[in-house]
Design a protein around this motif. Structure first.
Motif, PDB file in Angstrom:
ATOM      1  N   ARG A   6      25.417 -37.000  29.695  1.00 23.95           N
ATOM      2  CA  ARG A   6      25.618 -38.390  29.295  1.00 23.95           C
ATOM      3  C   ARG A   6      27.071 -38.557  28.869  1.00 23.95           C
ATOM      4  O   ARG A   6      27.546 -37.849  27.984  1.00 23.95           O
ATOM      5  N   ILE A   7      27.753 -39.490  29.489  1.00 21.35           N
ATOM      6  CA  ILE A   7      29.147 -39.748  29.153  1.00 21.35           C
ATOM      7  C   ILE A   7      29.191 -40.979  28.255  1.00 21.35           C
ATOM      8  O   ILE A   7      29.065 -42.110  28.719  1.00 21.35           O
ATOM      9  N   GLU A   8      29.337 -40.743  26.962  1.00 22.36           N
ATOM     10  CA  GLU A   8      29.314 -41.854  26.008  1.00 22.36           C
ATOM     11  C   GLU A   8      30.683 -42.507  25.839  1.00 22.36           C
ATOM     12  O   GLU A   8      30.777 -43.684  25.482  1.00 22.36           O
ATOM     13  N   LYS A   9      31.749 -41.729  26.087  1.00 23.84           N
ATOM     14  CA  LYS A   9      33.100 -42.259  25.993  1.00 23.84           C
ATOM     15  C   LYS A   9      33.873 -41.838  27.239  1.00 23.84           C
ATOM     16  O   LYS A   9      33.757 -40.688  27.671  1.00 23.84           O
ATOM     17  N   PRO A  10      34.668 -42.727  27.821  1.00 25.54           N
ATOM     18  CA  PRO A  10      35.381 -42.378  29.062  1.00 25.54           C
ATOM     19  C   PRO A  10      36.333 -41.206  28.911  1.00 25.54           C
ATOM     20  O   PRO A  10      36.569 -40.469  29.878  1.00 25.54           O
ATOM     21  N   GLU A  11      36.873 -40.986  27.707  1.00 27.37           N
ATOM     22  CA  GLU A  11      37.806 -39.872  27.518  1.00 27.37           C
ATOM     23  C   GLU A  11      37.105 -38.516  27.544  1.00 27.37           C
ATOM     24  O   GLU A  11      37.744 -37.458  27.546  1.00 27.37           O
ATOM     25  N   ALA A  12      35.753 -38.520  27.576  1.00 26.10           N
ATOM     26  CA  ALA A  12      34.996 -37.268  27.565  1.00 26.10           C
ATOM     27  C   ALA A  12      34.639 -36.770  28.958  1.00 26.10           C
ATOM     28  O   ALA A  12      33.882 -35.818  29.108  1.00 26.10           O
ATOM     29  N   CYS A  13      35.182 -37.396  30.000  1.00 23.22           N
ATOM     30  CA  CYS A  13      34.874 -36.985  31.375  1.00 23.22           C
ATOM     31  C   CYS A  13      36.126 -37.044  32.230  1.00 23.22           C
ATOM     32  O   CYS A  13      36.823 -38.058  32.259  1.00 23.22           O
ATOM     33  N   CYS A  14      36.407 -35.954  32.945  1.00 19.54           N
ATOM     34  CA  CYS A  14      37.581 -35.911  33.827  1.00 19.54           C
ATOM     35  C   CYS A  14      37.222 -36.191  35.274  1.00 19.54           C
ATOM     36  O   CYS A  14      38.098 -36.253  36.139  1.00 19.54           O
ATOM     37  N   GLY A  15      35.927 -36.326  35.581  1.00 24.69           N
ATOM     38  CA  GLY A  15      35.513 -36.621  36.954  1.00 24.69           C
ATOM     39  C   GLY A  15      35.628 -35.446  37.901  1.00 24.69           C
ATOM     40  O   GLY A  15      35.771 -35.638  39.105  1.00 24.69           O
ATOM     41  N   CYS A  16      35.529 -34.220  37.373  1.00 25.26           N
ATOM     42  CA  CYS A  16      35.747 -33.025  38.209  1.00 25.26           C
ATOM     43  C   CYS A  16      34.648 -32.808  39.235  1.00 25.26           C
ATOM     44  O   CYS A  16      34.877 -32.160  40.263  1.00 25.26           O
ATOM     45  N   GLY A  17      33.439 -33.282  38.963  1.00 27.59           N
ATOM     46  CA  GLY A  17      32.349 -33.153  39.927  1.00 27.59           C
ATOM     47  C   GLY A  17      31.506 -31.905  39.783  1.00 27.59           C
ATOM     48  O   GLY A  17      30.620 -31.650  40.619  1.00 27.59           O
ATOM     49  N   ALA A  18      31.719 -31.092  38.750  1.00 27.52           N
ATOM     50  CA  ALA A  18      30.917 -29.883  38.559  1.00 27.52           C
ATOM     51  C   ALA A  18      29.443 -30.225  38.398  1.00 27.52           C
ATOM     52  O   ALA A  18      28.558 -29.539  38.924  1.00 27.52           O
ATOM     53  N   CYS A  19      29.153 -31.314  37.676  1.00 26.36           N
ATOM     54  CA  CYS A  19      27.755 -31.722  37.442  1.00 26.36           C
ATOM     55  C   CYS A  19      27.076 -32.128  38.742  1.00 26.36           C
ATOM     56  O   CYS A  19      25.893 -31.828  38.963  1.00 26.36           O
ATOM     57  N   VAL A  20      27.810 -32.795  39.624  1.00 27.89           N
ATOM     58  CA  VAL A  20      27.252 -33.194  40.915  1.00 27.89           C
ATOM     59  C   VAL A  20      26.903 -31.963  41.741  1.00 27.89           C
ATOM     60  O   VAL A  20      25.834 -31.880  42.357  1.00 27.89           O
ATOM     61  N   ASN A  21      27.812 -30.991  41.747  1.00 28.01           N
ATOM     62  CA  ASN A  21      27.617 -29.793  42.557  1.00 28.01           C
ATOM     63  C   ASN A  21      26.498 -28.899  42.040  1.00 28.01           C
ATOM     64  O   ASN A  21      25.817 -28.231  42.818  1.00 28.01           O
ATOM     65  N   ILE A  22      26.281 -28.868  40.719  1.00 27.49           N
ATOM     66  CA  ILE A  22      25.289 -27.960  40.144  1.00 27.49           C
ATOM     67  C   ILE A  22      23.871 -28.491  40.255  1.00 27.49           C
ATOM     68  O   ILE A  22      22.896 -27.722  40.162  1.00 27.49           O
ATOM     69  N   CYS A  23      23.713 -29.785  40.461  1.00 27.72           N
ATOM     70  CA  CYS A  23      22.378 -30.396  40.471  1.00 27.72           C
ATOM     71  C   CYS A  23      21.624 -30.034  41.752  1.00 27.72           C
ATOM     72  O   CYS A  23      21.982 -30.487  42.848  1.00 27.72           O
ATOM     73  N   ALA A  24      20.559 -29.246  41.613  1.00 26.40           N
ATOM     74  CA  ALA A  24      19.790 -28.796  42.772  1.00 26.40           C
ATOM     75  C   ALA A  24      18.927 -29.905  43.367  1.00 26.40           C
ATOM     76  O   ALA A  24      18.455 -29.791  44.491  1.00 26.40           O
ATOM     77  N   LYS A  25      18.714 -30.967  42.623  1.00 30.88           N
ATOM     78  CA  LYS A  25      17.845 -32.058  43.076  1.00 30.88           C
ATOM     79  C   LYS A  25      18.619 -33.236  43.656  1.00 30.88           C
ATOM     80  O   LYS A  25      18.018 -34.217  44.091  1.00 30.88           O
ATOM     81  N   GLY A  26      19.942 -33.145  43.657  1.00 30.78           N
ATOM     82  CA  GLY A  26      20.737 -34.255  44.163  1.00 30.78           C
ATOM     83  C   GLY A  26      20.580 -35.512  43.345  1.00 30.78           C
ATOM     84  O   GLY A  26      20.671 -36.632  43.870  1.00 30.78           O
ATOM     85  N   ALA A  27      20.354 -35.330  42.034  1.00 29.96           N
ATOM     86  CA  ALA A  27      20.078 -36.483  41.165  1.00 29.96           C
ATOM     87  C   ALA A  27      21.348 -37.124  40.617  1.00 29.96           C
ATOM     88  O   ALA A  27      21.271 -38.179  39.981  1.00 29.96           O
ATOM     89  N   ILE A  28      22.492 -36.499  40.847  1.00 33.02           N
ATOM     90  CA  ILE A  28      23.741 -37.013  40.266  1.00 33.02           C
ATOM     91  C   ILE A  28      24.717 -37.424  41.369  1.00 33.02           C
ATOM     92  O   ILE A  28      24.953 -36.672  42.322  1.00 33.02           O
ATOM     93  N   THR A  29      25.259 -38.602  41.242  1.00 33.42           N
ATOM     94  CA  THR A  29      26.316 -39.081  42.133  1.00 33.42           C
ATOM     95  C   THR A  29      27.474 -39.587  41.272  1.00 33.42           C
ATOM     96  O   THR A  29      27.299 -39.921  40.106  1.00 33.42           O
ATOM     97  N   MET A  30      28.661 -39.624  41.860  1.00 31.63           N
ATOM     98  CA  MET A  30      29.817 -40.164  41.155  1.00 31.63           C
ATOM     99  C   MET A  30      29.953 -41.638  41.501  1.00 31.63           C
ATOM    100  O   MET A  30      30.000 -42.013  42.681  1.00 31.63           O
ATOM    101  N   LYS A  31      30.009 -42.473  40.468  1.00 25.97           N
ATOM    102  CA  LYS A  31      30.145 -43.911  40.685  1.00 25.97           C
ATOM    103  C   LYS A  31      31.356 -44.443  39.922  1.00 25.97           C
ATOM    104  O   LYS A  31      31.739 -43.912  38.882  1.00 25.97           O
ATOM    105  N   GLU A  32      31.933 -45.520  40.444  1.00 22.23           N
ATOM    106  CA  GLU A  32      33.130 -46.100  39.850  1.00 22.23           C
ATOM    107  C   GLU A  32      32.792 -46.980  38.645  1.00 22.23           C
ATOM    108  O   GLU A  32      31.765 -47.667  38.632  1.00 22.23           O
ATOM    109  N   ASP A  33      33.696 -46.963  37.655  1.00 17.48           N
ATOM    110  CA  ASP A  33      33.582 -47.932  36.565  1.00 17.48           C
ATOM    111  C   ASP A  33      34.367 -49.178  36.934  1.00 17.48           C
ATOM    112  O   ASP A  33      34.804 -49.338  38.090  1.00 17.48           O
ATOM    113  N   ALA A  34      34.590 -50.066  35.997  1.00 20.19           N
ATOM    114  CA  ALA A  34      35.234 -51.344  36.284  1.00 20.19           C
ATOM    115  C   ALA A  34      36.667 -51.193  36.784  1.00 20.19           C
ATOM    116  O   ALA A  34      37.192 -52.069  37.477  1.00 20.19           O
TER     117      ALA A  34
END
Length: 395
Positions: A6-34
């Motif tokens: 859960r990314i509660e503050k934008p400064e807490a995420c660099c968008g590296c994509g490690a979470c997307v790659n580790i998810c075995a269920k394909g449940a995570i995608t990268m989406k744009e903010d405003a």
């Protein structure tokens, strides 16, 4: 409550994509903010609450960087053809080529058919040209962490070149060291969003946007400097701080993602086996020690951070001209080796304006800096040789 990132503050995420790659269920995608910055989005219907995405997040736990003092060099690749098409001293190419010679693969950032930046895997020296050169925007790593792990598990050699936070994400995803992996991190100031760049290029090229063939933030025809061009089907358009609001605000450090102003990697040790950047402000006596080179074609700052890095740099010693330096000297004009970029007062207003009005907000503010553009233009007219003499005198 489900256990996922859960990314509660934008400064807490660099968008590296490690979470997307580790998810075995394909449940995570990268989406744009405003503002177009990418963040992980979790599909709760697919999520099994394994928590692996949170475990690999490089912004939720202390990273492991190289703790020892690096070996520091000023270096230039001897292949002048490649050097001409590289941003600084061209050292990435011989390092990557050596991995390819072992039957390995190289990962780096390249423009796709939609003029967007993404990481790709190449397995031939001809393809390396797509990975050369500076790209002043965030690249999407997509599924390249998974691709790299598969190759490493098969015993293939892999070179992965990226920003420090993305290298940290790759290492967190892999979960262990691989002897057949060479990581190269770049001296990074920060990254705007891909949407910001696309909007700027559309304003610059108009109907020719889809006809863009190449985006060069740095072009050696203008010398070793921050000046480039955009190549379309039938013309070249100058691209620098004097012609582009995006380029101007990138250099001023005012439109990066929030995590870039909160980046801990400069102070926690380098993430890559080898760090590459420009050796800005290099002394004249060091240039002489490099031998028969043209300093106007670029010189790399090289930090060799690990034993693995030393092994790989040793392998290319006959292909490069290199002279030992010190970390202190390299840091003089590369403060991102020590600390992250500072958020300037204009950042919030620029970002808010962009969210409300798009790139028109950048252009409106940009017009207020006419004096700065003139001063920059005059400075660019001073020959590089004279600038180096001034720098040596000041130092």
């Amino acid at each position: 409550m489900k256990n996922y990132i859960r990314i509660e503050k934008p400064e807490a995420c660099c968008g590296c994509g490690a979470c997307v790659n580790i998810c075995a269920k394909g449940a995570i995608t990268m989406k744009e903010d405003a503002a177009g910055f990418i963040f992980p989005s979790v599909n709760e219907e697919l999520c099994v609450s394994c928590g692996r995405c949170a475990d690999v997040c490089v912004f939720t736990k202390k990273g492991v960087g190289a703790g020892n003092e690096p070996e520091v060099y000023a270096a230039v690749y001897k292949d002048t053809r490649v050097l001409e098409n590289s941003s600084s001293g061209g050292i990435f190419t011989p390092l990557a080529s050596a991995v390819l010679d072992e039957g390995g693969a190289v990962f780096g950032a390249a423009w796709n058919e939609n003029n967007e930046l993404e990481h790709i895997c190449v397995e031939s020296k001809e393809e390396l040209k797509r990975l050369r050169g500076s790209k002043y925007v965030q690249s999407s790593t997509k599924d390249t962490f998974k691709q790299a792990k598969k190759l490493l598990s098969e015993g293939r050699s892999v070179c992965y070149c990226s920003t420090p936070c993305q290298i940290a994400g790759l290492k967190a995803f892999l979960g262990r060291e691989y002897e057949n992996l060479l990581t190269i991190d770049l001296v990074c100031h920060g990254v705007p969003s891909m949407r910001m760049l696309s909007d700027d290029l559309k304003a610059l090229t108009g109907d020719s946007f889809k006809a863009i063939k190449d985006i060069r933030f740095r072009d050696k025809r203008y010398g070793w400097a921050v000046k480039g061009c955009v190549v379309t089907d039938n013309k070249e358009i100058k691209y620098d701080a004097g012609s582009s609001p995006y380029y101007f605000y990138f250099l001023k450090g005012e439109v990066y993602r929030e995590s870039c102003y909160n980046c801990r990697f400069p102070s926690e040790g380098r993430q890559g086996d080898i760090t590459l950047g420009d050796y800005w402000g290099i002394h004249g006596d060091m240039i002489k020690k490099l031998g028969d080179i043209n300093p106007d074609k670029g010189i790399s700052c090289v930090l060799v951070n690990t034993e693995n890095g030393k092994k790989h740099f040793k392998e290319i010693e006959n292909a490069v001209s290199a002279v030992a330096s010190t970390k202190e000297d390299a840091q003089r004009r590369n403060k991102q080796l020590v600390s992250c970029s500072t958020k300037l007062p204009e950042h919030e207003a620029l970002l808010g304006g962009y969210i409300e009005k798009g790139s028109a907000a950048f252009r409106e503010e940009y017009k207020k800096h006419t004096k700065e553009h003139i001063v920059r233009g005059v400075k660019n007219m001073i020959p590089a040789k004279i600038k180096r003499k001034i720098n040596d005198f000041i130092s």
